[in-house]
Design a protein around this motif. Sequence first.
Motif, PDB file in Angstrom:
ATOM      1  N   PRO B 195       9.094  10.477   0.255  1.00 32.54           N
ATOM      2  CA  PRO B 195       8.475  11.631  -0.404  1.00 32.54           C
ATOM      3  C   PRO B 195       8.217  11.427  -1.896  1.00 32.54           C
ATOM      4  CG  PRO B 195      10.256  12.335   1.041  1.00 32.54           C
ATOM      5  CD  PRO B 195      10.325  10.847   0.983  1.00 32.54           C
ATOM      6  N   ASP B 196       8.986  10.572  -2.566  1.00 26.04           N
ATOM      7  CA  ASP B 196       8.782  10.369  -4.006  1.00 26.04           C
ATOM      8  C   ASP B 196       7.544   9.534  -4.305  1.00 26.04           C
ATOM      9  OD1 ASP B 196      11.019  11.826  -4.509  1.00 26.04           O
ATOM     10  OD2 ASP B 196      12.340  10.059  -4.561  1.00 26.04           O
ATOM     11  N   GLU B 197       7.489   8.385  -3.635  1.00 29.38           N
ATOM     12  CA  GLU B 197       6.402   7.453  -3.967  1.00 29.38           C
ATOM     13  C   GLU B 197       5.172   7.602  -3.094  1.00 29.38           C
ATOM     14  OE1 GLU B 197       8.624   3.413  -5.033  1.00 29.38           O
ATOM     15  OE2 GLU B 197       9.572   4.598  -3.460  1.00 29.38           O
ATOM     16  N   GLY B 198       5.291   8.351  -1.997  1.00 27.62           N
ATOM     17  CA  GLY B 198       4.165   8.473  -1.079  1.00 27.62           C
ATOM     18  C   GLY B 198       4.189   7.380  -0.028  1.00 27.62           C
ATOM     19  N   VAL B 199       3.015   7.055   0.472  1.00 33.41           N
ATOM     20  CA  VAL B 199       2.907   6.138   1.609  1.00 33.41           C
ATOM     21  C   VAL B 199       2.045   4.940   1.222  1.00 33.41           C
ATOM     22  CG1 VAL B 199       1.993   5.892   3.953  1.00 33.41           C
ATOM     23  CG2 VAL B 199       3.143   8.014   3.286  1.00 33.41           C
ATOM     24  N   THR B 200       2.571   3.739   1.484  1.00 36.71           N
ATOM     25  CA  THR B 200       1.768   2.530   1.298  1.00 36.71           C
ATOM     26  C   THR B 200       1.832   1.714   2.588  1.00 36.71           C
ATOM     27  OG1 THR B 200       2.319   2.490  -1.046  1.00 36.71           O
ATOM     28  CG2 THR B 200       1.400   0.470  -0.130  1.00 36.71           C
ATOM     29  N   VAL B 201       0.663   1.275   3.068  1.00 31.42           N
ATOM     30  CA  VAL B 201       0.646   0.427   4.266  1.00 31.42           C
ATOM     31  C   VAL B 201      -0.148  -0.841   3.993  1.00 31.42           C
ATOM     32  CG1 VAL B 201       0.932   2.320   5.919  1.00 31.42           C
ATOM     33  CG2 VAL B 201      -1.362   1.577   5.281  1.00 31.42           C
ATOM     34  N   TRP B 202       0.323  -1.937   4.623  1.00 32.93           N
ATOM     35  CA  TRP B 202      -0.358  -3.226   4.611  1.00 32.93           C
ATOM     36  C   TRP B 202      -0.676  -3.556   6.065  1.00 32.93           C
ATOM     37  CZ3 TRP B 202       3.584  -1.763   1.581  1.00 32.93           C
ATOM     38  CH2 TRP B 202       3.580  -2.124   0.225  1.00 32.93           C
ATOM     39  N   GLY B 203      -1.847  -4.072   6.327  1.00 28.76           N
ATOM     40  CA  GLY B 203      -2.059  -4.411   7.727  1.00 28.76           C
ATOM     41  C   GLY B 203      -3.407  -4.999   8.049  1.00 28.76           C
ATOM     42  N   SER B 204      -3.566  -5.185   9.346  1.00 30.80           N
ATOM     43  CA  SER B 204      -4.763  -5.783   9.916  1.00 30.80           C
ATOM     44  C   SER B 204      -5.759  -4.664  10.179  1.00 30.80           C
ATOM     45  CB  SER B 204      -4.362  -6.470  11.225  1.00 30.80           C
ATOM     46  OG  SER B 204      -5.462  -7.118  11.803  1.00 30.80           O
ATOM     47  N   MET B 205      -6.917  -4.712   9.556  1.00 34.01           N
ATOM     48  CA  MET B 205      -7.851  -3.584   9.683  1.00 34.01           C
ATOM     49  C   MET B 205      -9.244  -3.953   9.215  1.00 34.01           C
ATOM     50  SD  MET B 205      -6.702  -1.385   6.317  1.00 34.01           S
ATOM     51  CE  MET B 205      -4.956  -1.737   6.421  1.00 34.01           C
ATOM     52  N   GLN B 206     -10.205  -3.144   9.629  1.00 34.46           N
ATOM     53  CA  GLN B 206     -11.576  -3.284   9.144  1.00 34.46           C
ATOM     54  C   GLN B 206     -11.892  -2.272   8.047  1.00 34.46           C
ATOM     55  OE1 GLN B 206     -13.021  -4.045  13.657  1.00 34.46           O
ATOM     56  NE2 GLN B 206     -14.686  -3.521  12.288  1.00 34.46           N
ATOM     57  N   CYS B 207     -11.226  -1.117   8.061  1.00 32.09           N
ATOM     58  CA  CYS B 207     -11.691   0.006   7.247  1.00 32.09           C
ATOM     59  C   CYS B 207     -10.532   0.668   6.494  1.00 32.09           C
ATOM     60  CB  CYS B 207     -12.355   1.055   8.140  1.00 32.09           C
ATOM     61  SG  CYS B 207     -13.532   0.358   9.305  1.00 32.09           S
ATOM     62  N   PRO B 208     -10.148   0.132   5.342  1.00 27.38           N
ATOM     63  CA  PRO B 208      -9.000   0.694   4.618  1.00 27.38           C
ATOM     64  C   PRO B 208      -9.137   2.192   4.341  1.00 27.38           C
ATOM     65  CG  PRO B 208      -9.710  -1.370   3.611  1.00 27.38           C
ATOM     66  CD  PRO B 208     -10.715  -1.039   4.669  1.00 27.38           C
ATOM     67  N   ALA B 475     -14.319  -2.139  -0.735  1.00 26.68           N
ATOM     68  CA  ALA B 475     -13.343  -1.942   0.337  1.00 26.68           C
ATOM     69  C   ALA B 475     -13.766  -2.666   1.611  1.00 26.68           C
ATOM     70  CB  ALA B 475     -13.173  -0.448   0.615  1.00 26.68           C
ATOM     71  N   SER B 476     -14.888  -3.359   1.550  1.00 22.85           N
ATOM     72  CA  SER B 476     -15.358  -4.108   2.716  1.00 22.85           C
ATOM     73  C   SER B 476     -14.401  -5.267   2.959  1.00 22.85           C
ATOM     74  CB  SER B 476     -16.768  -4.633   2.461  1.00 22.85           C
ATOM     75  OG  SER B 476     -17.614  -3.547   2.127  1.00 22.85           O
ATOM     76  N   THR B 477     -14.064  -5.470   4.228  1.00 23.42           N
ATOM     77  CA  THR B 477     -13.010  -6.423   4.547  1.00 23.42           C
ATOM     78  C   THR B 477     -13.578  -7.733   5.081  1.00 23.42           C
ATOM     79  OG1 THR B 477     -12.848  -5.313   6.691  1.00 23.42           O
ATOM     80  CG2 THR B 477     -11.236  -4.705   5.026  1.00 23.42           C
ATOM     81  N   GLU B 478     -12.905  -8.821   4.706  1.00 20.60           N
ATOM     82  CA  GLU B 478     -13.202 -10.117   5.303  1.00 20.60           C
ATOM     83  C   GLU B 478     -12.415 -10.178   6.613  1.00 20.60           C
ATOM     84  OE1 GLU B 478     -15.077 -13.122   4.419  1.00 20.60           O
ATOM     85  OE2 GLU B 478     -14.447 -13.368   6.494  1.00 20.60           O
ATOM     86  N   PRO B 507      -9.050  -5.893  -0.675  1.00 15.68           N
ATOM     87  CA  PRO B 507      -9.239  -4.470  -0.394  1.00 15.68           C
ATOM     88  C   PRO B 507      -7.911  -3.699  -0.455  1.00 15.68           C
ATOM     89  CG  PRO B 507     -10.512  -5.787   1.139  1.00 15.68           C
ATOM     90  CD  PRO B 507      -9.630  -6.733   0.377  1.00 15.68           C
ATOM     91  N   ASP B 508      -7.857  -2.773  -1.387  1.00 13.83           N
ATOM     92  CA  ASP B 508      -6.655  -1.985  -1.669  1.00 13.83           C
ATOM     93  C   ASP B 508      -7.183  -0.658  -2.196  1.00 13.83           C
ATOM     94  OD1 ASP B 508      -4.586  -0.708  -3.020  1.00 13.83           O
ATOM     95  OD2 ASP B 508      -3.857  -2.505  -4.036  1.00 13.83           O
ATOM     96  N   THR B 509      -6.881   0.429  -1.489  1.00 14.54           N
ATOM     97  CA  THR B 509      -7.499   1.708  -1.873  1.00 14.54           C
ATOM     98  C   THR B 509      -7.066   2.163  -3.268  1.00 14.54           C
ATOM     99  OG1 THR B 509      -5.753   2.926  -0.735  1.00 14.54           O
ATOM    100  CG2 THR B 509      -7.778   2.507   0.513  1.00 14.54           C
ATOM    101  N   ALA B 510      -6.005   1.566  -3.811  1.00 12.07           N
ATOM    102  CA  ALA B 510      -5.606   1.926  -5.175  1.00 12.07           C
ATOM    103  C   ALA B 510      -6.410   1.133  -6.210  1.00 12.07           C
ATOM    104  CB  ALA B 510      -4.114   1.673  -5.364  1.00 12.07           C
ATOM    105  N   THR B 518     -16.213  -1.481   7.361  1.00 18.15           N
ATOM    106  CA  THR B 518     -16.780  -2.793   7.677  1.00 18.15           C
ATOM    107  C   THR B 518     -17.180  -2.789   9.141  1.00 18.15           C
ATOM    108  OG1 THR B 518     -15.433  -3.740   5.968  1.00 18.15           O
ATOM    109  CG2 THR B 518     -16.352  -5.276   7.554  1.00 18.15           C
ATOM    110  N   VAL B 519     -18.357  -2.211   9.387  1.00 19.68           N
ATOM    111  CA  VAL B 519     -18.854  -1.942  10.739  1.00 19.68           C
ATOM    112  C   VAL B 519     -20.379  -1.910  10.682  1.00 19.68           C
ATOM    113  CG1 VAL B 519     -16.832  -0.480  11.202  1.00 19.68           C
ATOM    114  CG2 VAL B 519     -18.926   0.588  10.406  1.00 19.68           C
ATOM    115  N   ALA B 520     -21.008  -1.767  11.830  1.00 17.99           N
ATOM    116  CA  ALA B 520     -22.422  -1.373  11.915  1.00 17.99           C
ATOM    117  C   ALA B 520     -23.377  -2.361  11.247  1.00 17.99           C
ATOM    118  CB  ALA B 520     -22.631   0.038  11.344  1.00 17.99           C
ATOM    119  N   SER B 521     -23.037  -3.629  11.208  1.00 15.14           N
ATOM    120  CA  SER B 521     -23.930  -4.638  10.625  1.00 15.14           C
ATOM    121  C   SER B 521     -24.393  -4.219   9.232  1.00 15.14           C
ATOM    122  CB  SER B 521     -25.146  -4.875  11.538  1.00 15.14           C
ATOM    123  OG  SER B 521     -24.741  -5.112  12.859  1.00 15.14           O
TER     124      SER B 521
END
Lengths: 209, 751
Positions: B195-208, B475-478, B507-510, B518-521
Amino acid sequence: MSKRKLPTQKGLSRRAFLKTTGAAVSAGVVSGAAAELLNAQSTAKNKVAGPGEVPITLRVNGETHNLNVEPRVTLLDALRDRLDLTGAKKVCDRGTCGTCTVLVDGKAAYACSMLAIDAQGREILTIEGLAPEGELHPISAAFVENDAQQCGFCTPGFVMACKAYLDRNPNPTEAQAKKALGGNLCRCGTYIGVRAAVLDAAARMKGGR
Amino acid sequence: MHPEPPLIGQAVPRKEGRDKVTGRARYVDDLVFPGMMYGATVRSPVARGRIRAIHFDENIPWQEFTVVTAQDIPGENCVALILHDQPCLAAEIVNHPEEPVVLLGHPDKHLLEEARRAVRLETEPLPAVFTIEDSLAKKEIIWGEDNVFKSFLVEKGDVDSAWARAEIVVEGEYETGAQEQLYIEPNGMIAVANPDEGVTVWGSMQCPYYVHKALVPLFGLSKDKVRVIQAETGGGFGGKEEYPSMIAAHAALLAWKAGRPVKLIYDRAEDMAATTKRHPSRTRHRTGVTRDGKLVALEIDFVIDGGAYCTLSPVVLSRGTIHAAGPYECPNVRIRSRAVATNAPPHGAFRGFGAPQSVFALERHFDQVAKACGLAPDEFRRRNFVHAGGTLAVSQVIHENVDLPQLMERAFAESDYHAKRARFARENRDARVKKGIGFAAFLHGAGFTGSGEEYLASVVAVEATAEGRVRVLAASTEIGQGANTVFTQIAADTLGLDPELIDIAPPDTAAVPNSGPTVASRTTMIVGKLVESAALGLKQTLVSSGLPGERGGPEGRPCTSEEFQRACAEYIRKHGALRATCQYAPPPGIKWDDEKYQGDAYGAYAWAVYVAEVSVDTVTYEIRVDDFVAVQEVGKVIHPVLATGQIEGGVAQGIGYALYENVVWREGRMVNAQMTNYIMPTSADVPPIRVFFEENPYPFGPGGAKGIGELPMDGPAPAIVNAIEQATGASITRIPVTPEVLMEALEGVHA
């Protein structure tokens, strides 16, 4: 075939299982450390390795590592979780995709399908040990230059499979290369680049590079 | 050795090539956080039911575990996307097999797995629906009022009165199966949350930013308290467009409750059974033509199976609908389309996004229409191709200088189509292994549909340091497709710099602006153009503050890196920071009517003709693709090797879609969820794929480029099945054409 029974599952002995499935039985079915373990079980009563950790010694990339692992730990998990060698990846975890390919005594092996205790006394080579830090092995260079990789997740496995293959057959034809790497899956579909890289690497390695 | 400018059009080295080939690249499962524990998901055992109780087996030391259910969600229990209908954790009702219900966390992976198996969900079964037809027939209402997530109606001309002018009418029905994306890297996330710092996630994804959008309401946090960072990602193909939001949510909920980092990695079976796949489809065609093979009326009924929740089905349906009438001109068209609910895990994005389904139906059907007219398949197409100035089914006037007959001629020349077709017809009669050659012509729109890009309003920034290094922020991902390399080429060319001086920010939303998913050509054409514009803005800023005019001006020769560095240092000394930002604005003249579904559906299309050559063993029913020629026009090709790799990869996936990849369903559950029994092509199954580009620069793409990524998924299946028909005479209407399907079809022929 020894008369010794393996631990049964749902009352089915290994012998009965082999009979029912009609599988060919040979002395080679149980080998290596697993066989030693079974011998130990039959000769010294109640002496079972595990389920707790047991000390093992692994030779990886020319270095000796002493570890304590549960007997059920695969070579892949030992490499990734204990030695921080994460180039070999866990994908299917059942010997289908080849992404965890390492060399065991010079032969390509699926590290997910070998127990770490079984890998003792053997020379294990992973992608991290293929070339000195900062240098590219000719096969790796051929992969980069032929863009035989996209997302890269299957690539270390492909490179290691390619190394084992070229050590065995240094002069492949394209048709042979196409078939030889059928044990590794690439969903990005870089197979055509991989074929080019195999042939390119073969040429480079012949040139003594 | 550095390549000389311009870099666009050259095969420069892949940006991250060395890290990947040496195993140094770190994917999410390669990361370890101090004090980290692992997460696991307990899933619904039934297709549809009411949760009565959750039983925890006594033999597990539950006090050591973190256990999360829907009650632990601090905010809204949904995975925000289009509609907010999909819960993050089912609370009372489950609507598909494998629906997440309970999350478990523990530091010991092995014990965690034992615990997962020791949770039993007691459910009261409810009637379920498993097929498109049962859903349409409202055998049971399982979603909304009528099981329909979305429907579209496209109308052009007057179909009803046109039938009178049709001399020949041909009807057909076509089906496509589900397809698993099967990215080699399984899905996974690591979360740190409190609750203090919020939420941070790292992972495998196309669309942060999709993950970000989903986490904000789930935790009820402000946007700045949620941070999403892409780790190196081992392939996506659409499969990591939406589901990563779910996994990130689960990892974060466990971390939030446990107070320590949580790693949640799916194993292969879980990934295949629980996450999205390509929508199964059923298409009905009714086509009216004149005796000489001119299209008079096209009536298409296109239905896709969306699974249990809406998720992305409306947009998949949209693309499938718009592509359903292909690159042809017909004065009278009606396309009716629906996405319906079944009690299977939601189907989702997969390269092509609805188009491979409707293009399969059309290109198979048009071979039948040609036959009915007594025309060769190519001649029928030639008489109906859309030309520059013509209009597509959505009444979009084509302003591009498209030349489909030329693409077809080139594909035929490269594949020796005509000679082979004649020879196979001669030689097949007495052969056990029969050969065939077939083709498909198609188009694929680049970018979001209609007003989608305007709505996204993507942003890219380019900044420079006092040392003269340039960073592209997007934010486009490789994900393997080469986005980082292409962005580097574009930025380096625009600024006249060595590509070694260009960095792509992770790509890091911060840290990066939202350049869209990263979709739709869309990454090269839309985001690449923003990179170009932002880089140009940076350059102009430097000119106005002292970059040597003659050498560094926008119209001048490229400046040297020393001059560039001096100008950057000077600017930063005076003004603090050097950054240029660009936001998307539509090209002039784009008009789209979302109500009537008419207008400029896409800013640009890629156009293609693919030819497949097959061998069919009439004893074993094995089918092999022996040769494949892919000819396409995608505007200017920015990187010939990466572009070729995209086509080869799409074709390989298309071969799997056509022949091998069979999802076996039992009551809404995929029962062959392993790489051992869901068969994708290996090296041994993929023929030479010969890729050719015709270049026709698109004025609103970077350096003239259009989109490319999805295109190669659309053509292979119909081309291959058309080839099977030439080889065997069997008119197969569904994919995958497994040996069983072929056997059934051939027995029909021989009977």
